[in-house]
Structure formats: C-alpha cells, structure tokens
Design a protein around this motif. Structure first.
Motif, PDB file in Angstrom:
ATOM      1  N   MET A 220       0.843  -1.199   0.000  1.00  0.00           N
ATOM      2  CA  MET A 220       0.000   0.000   0.000  1.00  0.00           C
ATOM      3  C   MET A 220       0.880   1.252   0.000  1.00  0.00           C
ATOM      4  N   GLU A 221       0.457   2.254  -0.749  1.00  0.00           N
ATOM      5  CA  GLU A 221       1.231   3.496  -0.833  1.00  0.00           C
ATOM      6  C   GLU A 221       1.264   4.220   0.524  1.00  0.00           C
ATOM      7  N   THR A 222       2.455   4.735   0.870  1.00  0.00           N
ATOM      8  CA  THR A 222       2.567   5.440   2.154  1.00  0.00           C
ATOM      9  C   THR A 222       1.872   6.799   2.077  1.00  0.00           C
ATOM     10  N   LEU A 223       1.168   7.119   3.151  1.00  0.00           N
ATOM     11  CA  LEU A 223       0.462   8.399   3.252  1.00  0.00           C
ATOM     12  C   LEU A 223       1.202   9.246   4.288  1.00  0.00           C
ATOM     13  N   ASN A 224       1.525  10.476   3.923  1.00  0.00           N
ATOM     14  CA  ASN A 224       2.198  11.369   4.873  1.00  0.00           C
ATOM     15  C   ASN A 224       1.216  12.403   5.411  1.00  0.00           C
ATOM     16  N   VAL A 225       1.203  12.516   6.733  1.00  0.00           N
ATOM     17  CA  VAL A 225       0.299  13.462   7.388  1.00  0.00           C
ATOM     18  C   VAL A 225       1.117  14.329   8.344  1.00  0.00           C
ATOM     19  N   LEU A 226       0.864  15.619   8.317  1.00  0.00           N
ATOM     20  CA  LEU A 226       1.544  16.539   9.236  1.00  0.00           C
ATOM     21  C   LEU A 226       0.621  16.821  10.424  1.00  0.00           C
ATOM     22  N   ALA A 227       1.153  16.761  11.629  1.00  0.00           N
ATOM     23  CA  ALA A 227       0.339  17.020  12.821  1.00  0.00           C
ATOM     24  C   ALA A 227       0.969  18.142  13.636  1.00  0.00           C
ATOM     25  N   LEU A 228       0.146  19.108  14.040  1.00  0.00           N
ATOM     26  CA  LEU A 228       0.636  20.267  14.804  1.00  0.00           C
ATOM     27  C   LEU A 228      -0.148  20.417  16.103  1.00  0.00           C
ATOM     28  N   SER A 229       0.585  20.647  17.184  1.00  0.00           N
ATOM     29  CA  SER A 229      -0.047  20.980  18.456  1.00  0.00           C
ATOM     30  C   SER A 229       0.044  22.483  18.643  1.00  0.00           C
ATOM     31  N   GLY A 230      -1.040  23.087  19.112  1.00  0.00           N
ATOM     32  CA  GLY A 230      -1.043  24.527  19.355  1.00  0.00           C
ATOM     33  C   GLY A 230      -0.465  24.905  20.697  1.00  0.00           C
ATOM     34  N   SER A 231      -0.028  23.920  21.472  1.00  0.00           N
ATOM     35  CA  SER A 231       0.493  24.214  22.809  1.00  0.00           C
ATOM     36  C   SER A 231       2.001  24.065  22.859  1.00  0.00           C
ATOM     37  N   LEU A 232       2.663  24.992  23.547  1.00  0.00           N
ATOM     38  CA  LEU A 232       4.113  24.903  23.729  1.00  0.00           C
ATOM     39  C   LEU A 232       4.438  24.307  25.103  1.00  0.00           C
ATOM     40  N   ARG A 233       3.428  23.974  25.882  1.00  0.00           N
ATOM     41  CA  ARG A 233       3.628  23.483  27.247  1.00  0.00           C
ATOM     42  C   ARG A 233       4.245  22.085  27.232  1.00  0.00           C
ATOM     43  N   LYS A 234       5.219  21.856  28.119  1.00  0.00           N
ATOM     44  CA  LYS A 234       5.927  20.574  28.138  1.00  0.00           C
ATOM     45  C   LYS A 234       4.960  19.392  28.316  1.00  0.00           C
ATOM     46  N   ASN A 235       4.059  19.511  29.277  1.00  0.00           N
ATOM     47  CA  ASN A 235       3.140  18.394  29.538  1.00  0.00           C
ATOM     48  C   ASN A 235       1.774  18.614  28.877  1.00  0.00           C
ATOM     49  N   SER A 236       1.799  19.193  27.707  1.00  0.00           N
ATOM     50  CA  SER A 236       0.570  19.533  26.996  1.00  0.00           C
ATOM     51  C   SER A 236      -0.254  18.299  26.605  1.00  0.00           C
ATOM     52  N   TYR A 237      -1.572  18.381  26.848  1.00  0.00           N
ATOM     53  CA  TYR A 237      -2.477  17.308  26.398  1.00  0.00           C
ATOM     54  C   TYR A 237      -2.588  17.306  24.872  1.00  0.00           C
ATOM     55  N   ASN A 238      -2.534  18.501  24.279  1.00  0.00           N
ATOM     56  CA  ASN A 238      -2.652  18.567  22.813  1.00  0.00           C
ATOM     57  C   ASN A 238      -1.436  17.954  22.132  1.00  0.00           C
ATOM     58  N   SER A 239      -0.250  18.213  22.698  1.00  0.00           N
ATOM     59  CA  SER A 239       0.950  17.580  22.143  1.00  0.00           C
ATOM     60  C   SER A 239       0.916  16.077  22.410  1.00  0.00           C
ATOM     61  N   ALA A 240       0.418  15.689  23.576  1.00  0.00           N
ATOM     62  CA  ALA A 240       0.353  14.257  23.920  1.00  0.00           C
ATOM     63  C   ALA A 240      -0.533  13.506  22.925  1.00  0.00           C
ATOM     64  N   VAL A 241      -1.653  14.116  22.562  1.00  0.00           N
ATOM     65  CA  VAL A 241      -2.582  13.415  21.660  1.00  0.00           C
ATOM     66  C   VAL A 241      -1.984  13.314  20.254  1.00  0.00           C
ATOM     67  N   ILE A 242      -1.238  14.339  19.856  1.00  0.00           N
ATOM     68  CA  ILE A 242      -0.567  14.305  18.548  1.00  0.00           C
ATOM     69  C   ILE A 242       0.502  13.203  18.548  1.00  0.00           C
ATOM     70  N   ASN A 243       1.264  13.126  19.633  1.00  0.00           N
ATOM     71  CA  ASN A 243       2.308  12.087  19.710  1.00  0.00           C
ATOM     72  C   ASN A 243       1.690  10.693  19.801  1.00  0.00           C
ATOM     73  N   ALA A 244       0.537  10.595  20.457  1.00  0.00           N
ATOM     74  CA  ALA A 244      -0.152   9.302  20.537  1.00  0.00           C
ATOM     75  C   ALA A 244      -0.643   8.876  19.152  1.00  0.00           C
ATOM     76  N   LEU A 245      -1.126   9.846  18.393  1.00  0.00           N
ATOM     77  CA  LEU A 245      -1.625   9.541  17.038  1.00  0.00           C
ATOM     78  C   LEU A 245      -0.491   8.977  16.172  1.00  0.00           C
ATOM     79  N   LYS A 246       0.691   9.520  16.355  1.00  0.00           N
ATOM     80  CA  LYS A 246       1.856   9.024  15.601  1.00  0.00           C
ATOM     81  C   LYS A 246       2.091   7.537  15.903  1.00  0.00           C
TER      82      LYS A 246
END
Ligand SMILES: Cc1cc2nc3c(=O)[nH]c(=O)nc-3n(C[C@H](O)[C@H](O)[C@H](O)COP(=O)(O)O)c2cc1C
Length: 177
Positions: A1-27
């Motif tokens: 199957m062809e590889t699909l590339n997706v870019l993910a951005l968190s709007g938070s700069l906080r170290k323990n950010s939930y938004n960054s956590a969810v982006i990293n979890a999605l990866k």
C-alpha cells in the motif's frame, strides 16, 4: 500500500501539553502505511507580512512538511475563548502559502468544554480554504486526566476513538486523490 504522509501540529508549547500528547499518541497509533510527522511551530517568529519574502528556516521547514503531507492534523488549547497564539501565528504565516488551500484537515479537541476555540479554528481554516473532514473531527476529554502520549495509547476507549477518526481521515484523503 502506498505510504500516506500526514503533518500534525499541536497549538500548545507546554511541556506536559495534552494537545501535544494526543498528537504524539496519534503518531504511535497510526497504521503502518501512514507516516505522521509532528511539526514544530514554537520556533516561528511572530508573523509580520513585511517578512513574508524572507528565507526563515523554521517557516521553510513547516512549509516543506506541509507540502510533503496529504493531510493536516491540528490540536489546540483554548485560551481566553480563542485558539492558542502559537497556532494562530503559524496559520498566519501559511495564509498566503500555496501549500495550504484545499488541504484535508482533522481536528482533535482535547477539552469538550472548549467550544469557542474550535469555532474560532474552523472560521480561520475555512477562510484559508482548508478542507475540514467532519468524520475525522473528534473531541476527547483529556483535561485533568493526567494522561501522556503512552497513557493515551494504552487507554482502549480513547485510542479507539482516535483510530476510528484517523481511519476516516485517511480514507477520505485516499478517496479524494
Ligand atoms: C491563560 C489561559 C487561558 C485559558 N482559557 C481557557 C478558556 O477560555 N476556555 C477553556 O476551556 N480553557 C481555558 N484554559 C485551559 C486550557 O485550555 C487547558 O489548560 C488546556 O489543557 C491547555 O492545553 P495543553 O494541555 O495542550 O497545554 C486556559 C488556560 C490558560 C493557561
């Protein structure tokens, strides 16, 4: 199957950010054929239209990542009923970019009570001619959960909601190719 590339951005700069956590979890949760690149917006200068023709390394990197991606995932905190300054700043830099218009977009809201920021974000993205994929937009109650990215991945219910929404996102991208 062809590889699909997706870019993910968190709007938070906080170290323990939930938004960054969810982006990293999605990866981690993404299927093998989908590569999720976590982009960086914290090192962009403050938006200034006078500088739009300058070569700014952080902006060049962001635009290159956007160009290489078939879709964009965004997760932002709500601050004073709006989206985060860092995310608005990044989007302002991308307003006149050729890479943004018609890009399929998945929105992850980590705080269901934060309805103002989601409405604000939708208005901005629609104005920029982004294409929000409704079936891929999810609201996950992470606020005060204490979960980091591993905790999200290991939470069966949350992981499942993310995977179902992300599959809908990838299916939509592939169907529209
Ligand atoms: C200055 C400030 C303003 C905030 N304003 C709101 C708000 O208007 N509405 C809301 O629901 N949450 C608000 N919050 C809560 C944040 O959205 C919440 O802490 C969120 O988890 C931050 O995202 P992060 O964990 O990814 O850093 C605010 C937080 C801060 C620090």
């Amino acid at each position: 199957m062809e590889t699909l590339n997706v870019l993910a951005l968190s709007g938070s700069l906080r170290k323990n950010s939930y938004n960054s956590a969810v982006i990293n979890a999605l990866k981690i949760l993404a299927p093998d054929h989908v590569e999720v690149e976590v982009g960086e917006i914290g090192d962009l200068p403050l938006f200034n239209p006078d500088r739009e023709n300058e070569k700014i390394a952080s902006l060049e990197n962001l635009k290159a990542a956007l160009k290489a991606s078939s879709g964009l995932v965004l997760a932002t905190p709500e601050y004073a009923h709006g989206i985060s300054g860092p995310l608005k700043n990044a989007l302002d830099w991308l307003v006149s970019s050729l890479e943004f218009p018609y890009k399929p977009i998945m929105l992850i809201n980590t705080s269901p009570r934060a309805s103002h920021a989601q409405a604000h974000l939708r208005e901005v993205l629609t104005t920029m001619s982004g294409r929000i994929v409704e079936e891929a937009c999810v609201s996950i109650p992470l606020l005060s959960s204490g979960l980091d990215s591993d905790g999200i991945v290991n939470d069966k219910d949350i992981a499942s909601v993310l995977q179902v929404a992300f599959k809908a996102f990838c299916d939509d991208i592939q169907a529209c190719r």
